[in-house]
Design an enzyme around this catalytic site. Structure first.
Site, PDB file in Angstrom:
ATOM      1  N   HIS A  69       1.033  -1.311   0.021  1.00 63.44           N
ATOM      2  CA  HIS A  69       0.234  -0.480   0.233  1.00 63.44           C
ATOM      3  C   HIS A  69       0.828   1.233  -0.259  1.00 63.44           C
ATOM      4  O   HIS A  69       1.756   1.120   1.136  1.00 63.44           O
ATOM      5  CB  HIS A  69      -1.245   0.046   1.247  1.00 63.44           C
ATOM      6  CG  HIS A  69      -1.704  -1.162   1.447  1.00 63.44           C
ATOM      7  ND1 HIS A  69      -2.158  -1.687   2.280  1.00 63.44           N
ATOM      8  CD2 HIS A  69      -2.676  -1.714   0.614  1.00 63.44           C
ATOM      9  CE1 HIS A  69      -2.712  -2.375   2.235  1.00 63.44           C
ATOM     10  NE2 HIS A  69      -3.219  -2.584   1.227  1.00 63.44           N
ATOM     11  N   GLU A  72       1.793   3.807   3.102  1.00 64.58           N
ATOM     12  CA  GLU A  72       2.413   3.195   3.918  1.00 64.58           C
ATOM     13  C   GLU A  72       3.940   3.518   4.606  1.00 64.58           C
ATOM     14  O   GLU A  72       4.017   2.713   4.129  1.00 64.58           O
ATOM     15  CB  GLU A  72       1.314   2.141   4.447  1.00 64.58           C
ATOM     16  CG  GLU A  72       0.095   2.113   4.675  1.00 64.58           C
ATOM     17  CD  GLU A  72      -0.043   0.622   4.700  1.00 64.58           C
ATOM     18  OE1 GLU A  72       0.246  -0.574   4.224  1.00 64.58           O
ATOM     19  OE2 GLU A  72      -1.511   0.250   4.026  1.00 64.58           O
ATOM     20  N   HIS A 166       4.049  -2.434   7.168  1.00 68.87           N
ATOM     21  CA  HIS A 166       2.689  -2.578   6.616  1.00 68.87           C
ATOM     22  C   HIS A 166       2.171  -0.491   7.982  1.00 68.87           C
ATOM     23  O   HIS A 166       3.196  -1.191   8.613  1.00 68.87           O
ATOM     24  CB  HIS A 166       1.361  -2.574   6.854  1.00 68.87           C
ATOM     25  CG  HIS A 166       1.239  -3.556   4.887  1.00 68.87           C
ATOM     26  ND1 HIS A 166       0.400  -2.986   4.391  1.00 68.87           N
ATOM     27  CD2 HIS A 166       1.500  -4.602   5.526  1.00 68.87           C
ATOM     28  CE1 HIS A 166      -0.061  -4.588   4.040  1.00 68.87           C
ATOM     29  NE2 HIS A 166       1.311  -5.366   3.772  1.00 68.87           N
ATOM     30  N   GLU A 230       2.153  -4.831  11.356  1.00 69.06           N
ATOM     31  CA  GLU A 230       1.984  -3.672  11.299  1.00 69.06           C
ATOM     32  C   GLU A 230       2.220  -2.597  12.025  1.00 69.06           C
ATOM     33  O   GLU A 230       2.370  -3.141  13.206  1.00 69.06           O
ATOM     34  CB  GLU A 230       0.245  -3.154  11.146  1.00 69.06           C
ATOM     35  CG  GLU A 230      -0.813  -4.681  10.239  1.00 69.06           C
ATOM     36  CD  GLU A 230      -1.238  -3.802   9.334  1.00 69.06           C
ATOM     37  OE1 GLU A 230      -1.490  -2.255   9.727  1.00 69.06           O
ATOM     38  OE2 GLU A 230      -1.644  -4.233   8.226  1.00 69.06           O
TER      39      GLU A 230
END
Length: 351
Positions: A69, A72, A166, A230
């Site tokens: 993505h 990010e 991420h 994350e």
């Protein structure tokens, strides 16, 4: 591999700036190769895909991906720094490493994706009868091929790992957390939890079904120890407090620059583990959450509280403390809009 040396090689040797090179060549970059003074062979497979083969025999094949993505940015900055240190000769590798910037065009436009969410297109979901190809679908297929090729050329018996890095759309009660892909009955590994803890990640979500994610692909197809990690909340370039990622960068660095990394002794009390309770998909144009956009991942709800409304269908928490993960009311119809999770204990399914 091209017989001619691509024009960019000399500049890349000098600057180590593979990120800018990739951003300037959004969907394709001619392959190239050169060798560092320390004997490390550097292979550019494509835009955003660079491999480092140390001069010594390695025991691990390590994949670090970011920018699946494009908005990010913290993981992109971490990987950019590591690549520059390796090319400058400041970081001597002991393990094979493949770095991937997943979606360079989405980096340039500052959005999660261009046409389609890349992390919904792996494990073969890039090529579906009746669905036209686009750049992201083509990219997912290529990234699978690069990872397959990388793992296939590893030393016999080498361990395989893939950490897909991420940051989340919204904040989290647990700032950093990891997603452990569904293992189809194979045991989870305490050693991987120790690695994650060393990265500053003590919260892990155990998936219970196959997925379309990059990390699931590497786990399922190649047997790699693979995670979606994350590392905090989405921020623009230059606005990340990189001190918050120091432990992560140190741990990622150690994994590829040491023969063997020692982690503290395993202690189950240091971890918060969750398992997926259910998935709520968006099936109607009218889809909404009762909570604000500022509601954090891992926010818990009382039994009977409203979680989401899909058209005329309300979803209520059916267990006390049911917590939300990755709520996104704007996903395409048919895609996951919300995961809910419940706590779990470390049991005999860990080795």
């Amino acid at each position: 591999m091209s017989a001619t040396t691509p024009d960019y090689i000399e500049e890349l040797k000098q600057t180590g700036d593979f990120l800018t090179l990739s951003r300037n060549n959004e969907w394709h970059l001619a392959a190239g190769e050169f060798t560092l003074n320390n004997g490390t062979v550097v292979t550019i497979h494509d835009t955003g895909v660079i491999e480092f083969q140390p001069a010594t025999v390695s025991s691990k094949d390590v994949v670090y991906s970011s920018a699946v993505h494009g908005n990010e940015t913290a993981p992109i900055e971490i990987c950019d720094e590591l690549i520059k240190q390796i090319i400058a000769g400041e970081l001597l590798l002991k393990q094979r490493a493949l770095f991937i910037f997943g979606n360079p065009q989405s980096i340039n436009i500052g959005l999660r994706f261009v046409e389609e969410n890349l992390n919904r297109l792996f494990n073969g979901h890039h090529s579906v009868d009746g669905v036209p190809m686009n750049n992201e679908r083509t990219r997912a297929a290529k990234l699978e091929q690069y990872v397959s090729d990388f793992f296939s050329r590893g030393e016999q018996g080498s361990s395989r790992c893939h950490y897909d890095l991420h940051t989340a759309i919204r904040g989290s009660k647990n700032e950093k957390f990891a997603v452990y892909p569904y293992l189809h009955g194979k045991p989870w590994k305490k050693s991987q939890l120790q690695f994650l803890l060393s990265c500053g990640v003590n919260t892990v979500l155990m998936m219970k079904s196959p997925a379309t994610t990059f990390s699931y692909y590497s786990s399922f197809v190649h047997g790699a120890d693979s995670f979606t990690v994350e590392l905090g909340q989405v921020k623009p370039f230059g606005e990340n407090d990189m001190s918050r990622f120091a432990k992560t960068k140190q741990t990622l660095t150690a994994l590829i620059s040491q023969d063997k990394v020692e982690y503290p002794e395993f202690n189950a009390d240091e971890f918060e583990l969750f398992t997926v309770h259910r998935t709520i998909n968006r099936t109607q144009n009218e889809f909404s959450f009762p909570f604000s956009d500022q509601a954090e991942n891992f926010t818990g709800f009382a039994k009977g509280e409203l979680l989401a409304t899909d058209g005329d269908t309300p979803y209520y928490a059916d267990v006390q403390g049911e917590a939300i993960i990755f709520p996104n009311a704007n996903v395409a119809i048919g895609q996951r809009a919300l995961l809910t999770v419940v706590p779990m204990a470390i049991d005999s399914n860990f080795i």
